[in-house]
Design an enzyme around this catalytic site. Sequence first.
Site, PDB file in Angstrom:
ATOM      1  N   GLY A 271       7.651  -3.189  -3.750  1.00  0.00           N
ATOM      2  CA  GLY A 271       6.430  -1.507  -3.939  1.00  0.00           C
ATOM      3  C   GLY A 271       7.138  -1.617  -2.963  1.00  0.00           C
TER       4      GLY A 271
ATOM      5  N   GLY B 149       0.685   6.486   1.396  1.00  0.00           N
ATOM      6  CA  GLY B 149      -0.468   5.060   1.356  1.00  0.00           C
ATOM      7  C   GLY B 149      -0.603   4.600  -0.116  1.00  0.00           C
TER       8      GLY B 149
ATOM      9  CB  CYS C  10      -0.984   2.704   6.339  1.00  0.00           C
ATOM     10  SG  CYS C  10      -1.796   3.645   4.951  1.00  0.00           S
TER      11      CYS C  10
ATOM     12  CG  HIS D 238      -1.058   8.013   6.901  1.00  0.00           C
ATOM     13  ND1 HIS D 238      -0.849   8.721   5.432  1.00  0.00           N
ATOM     14  CD2 HIS D 238      -1.789   7.208   6.817  1.00  0.00           C
ATOM     15  CE1 HIS D 238      -0.768   7.598   5.058  1.00  0.00           C
ATOM     16  NE2 HIS D 238      -1.542   6.442   4.825  1.00  0.00           N
TER      17      HIS D 238
ATOM     18  CB  SER E  76       8.952  -7.125  -9.939  1.00  0.00           C
ATOM     19  OG  SER E  76       9.017  -5.972  -9.939  1.00  0.00           O
TER      20      SER E  76
ATOM     21  CD  GLN F 229      -5.582   8.888   5.150  1.00  0.00           C
ATOM     22  OE1 GLN F 229      -6.776   8.363   5.486  1.00  0.00           O
ATOM     23  NE2 GLN F 229      -5.401   7.782   4.561  1.00  0.00           N
TER      24      GLN F 229
ATOM     25  CG  ASN G 140       2.703   7.008   5.390  1.00  0.00           C
ATOM     26  OD1 ASN G 140       3.607   7.598   5.509  1.00  0.00           O
ATOM     27  ND2 ASN G 140       1.988   6.786   3.752  1.00  0.00           N
TER      28      ASN G 140
HETATM   29  C1  2RA Z   1      -4.135   4.900   2.218  1.00  0.00           C
HETATM   30  N1  2RA Z   1      -4.328   3.986   3.590  1.00  0.00           N
HETATM   31  O1  2RA Z   1      -3.144   5.780   2.749  1.00  0.00           O
HETATM   32  C2  2RA Z   1      -4.451   3.616   2.846  1.00  0.00           C
HETATM   33  C3  2RA Z   1      -2.710   3.192   2.442  1.00  0.00           C
HETATM   34  N2  2RA Z   1      -3.303   1.521   3.061  1.00  0.00           N
HETATM   35  O2  2RA Z   1      -3.929   5.217   0.933  1.00  0.00           O
END
Ligand code: 2RA
Length: 348
Positions: free
Chosen positions: A12, A160, A129, A253, A40, A156, A326
């Site tokens: 991933g 993420g 994150c 982020h 995978s 963000q 992130n």
């Molecule tokens: C996001 N924090 O950025 C979440 C991912 N774990 O979507």
Amino acid sequence: RKPNLAVVGATGAVGTVMLGLLSSREDVWGEIRLIASPRSAGRRLTVRGEEVEVVALSEEAFDGIDVAMFDAPDEVSAQWAPIAAAKGVVVVDNSGAFRMDPDVPLVVPEVNAPAARFRPRGIIANPNCTTLTMMCGLAALHAEYGLRELVVASYQAASGAGQSGVDALRDQLKQVAGTGVGEQTCDLRAVITDNGPFPAPLALNAVPWAGSAAADGWSSEELKVRNESRKILGLPDLKVSATCVRIPVITAHSLAVHAVFEREVSQEHAQDILREAPGVVLYDNPAAGEFPTPNDVVGTDPTWVGRVRRSLDDPNALDLFLCGDNLRKGAALNTAQIAELVAAELGG
Ligand code: 2RA
């Protein structure tokens, strides 16, 4: 002997960064086994300069393993982390499945490393994150001033939301490039037919939503920021209001934070604290154009802090802007750091 490590979710977005980190950090591991979904299995990935074949997730995949990092969806972690732990494997889990379990420590090594030793379920959780991007900086300020309240807005990145978020944003950027869309008309929704994992077009836009719906209009991401900050800092009554927003950035982020403290603050002293804080880089000279942007910090380990100001209306409050990768400190790096704490404890 050096402990053996399993990486679950090796293929991933976070897993890919993890393999890079494991290849560049001090090597404390014996075998590194790569585990992923049966889809995978059989792929060959490079870690520590060697090709390793990915094996399918199964109970036997944890045979001989001492520590397992999970970068998997919540439901996969919820099912498989206890299975690995029952075999004596210490699990470091990056999903949301266990973070608020009172018998699972939620660890940021620069902030609460000793908590990693109390793990009755054999599981240690890695924070979300968004929370992680501000923890090192805020913990250092809290130690000096005593934190009372946080008002947070996040900015963000698409990654993420995983590889599908990155793919969706890249596709959308191609679709809008050179079209003039967004200049005079708000017709993004007509041009962009696939929002990917986001609830609205992300290219040329800002989307005030991340995660799933929680009660009373809050998003799950906003509650994570609140609940996890409280747990990591050991402040169960900390007031936290977060608004989580997705912006068209691939990785890193950012958070704008208004932090209220027990004691009076000063801009210069707060900057000194942040300059010395482990895991933090202060980059704060706006007159010279120096403040962190997501683009500056991608691929770096620390969280970066700038725009540190004392509130004009409250001598006990600071406003600041933090950025962090992130996929690194927000996910893979913090997980690797926790696993290394365990490796040291196991004598690796
Ligand atoms: C996001 N924090 O950025 C979440 C991912 N774990 O979507």
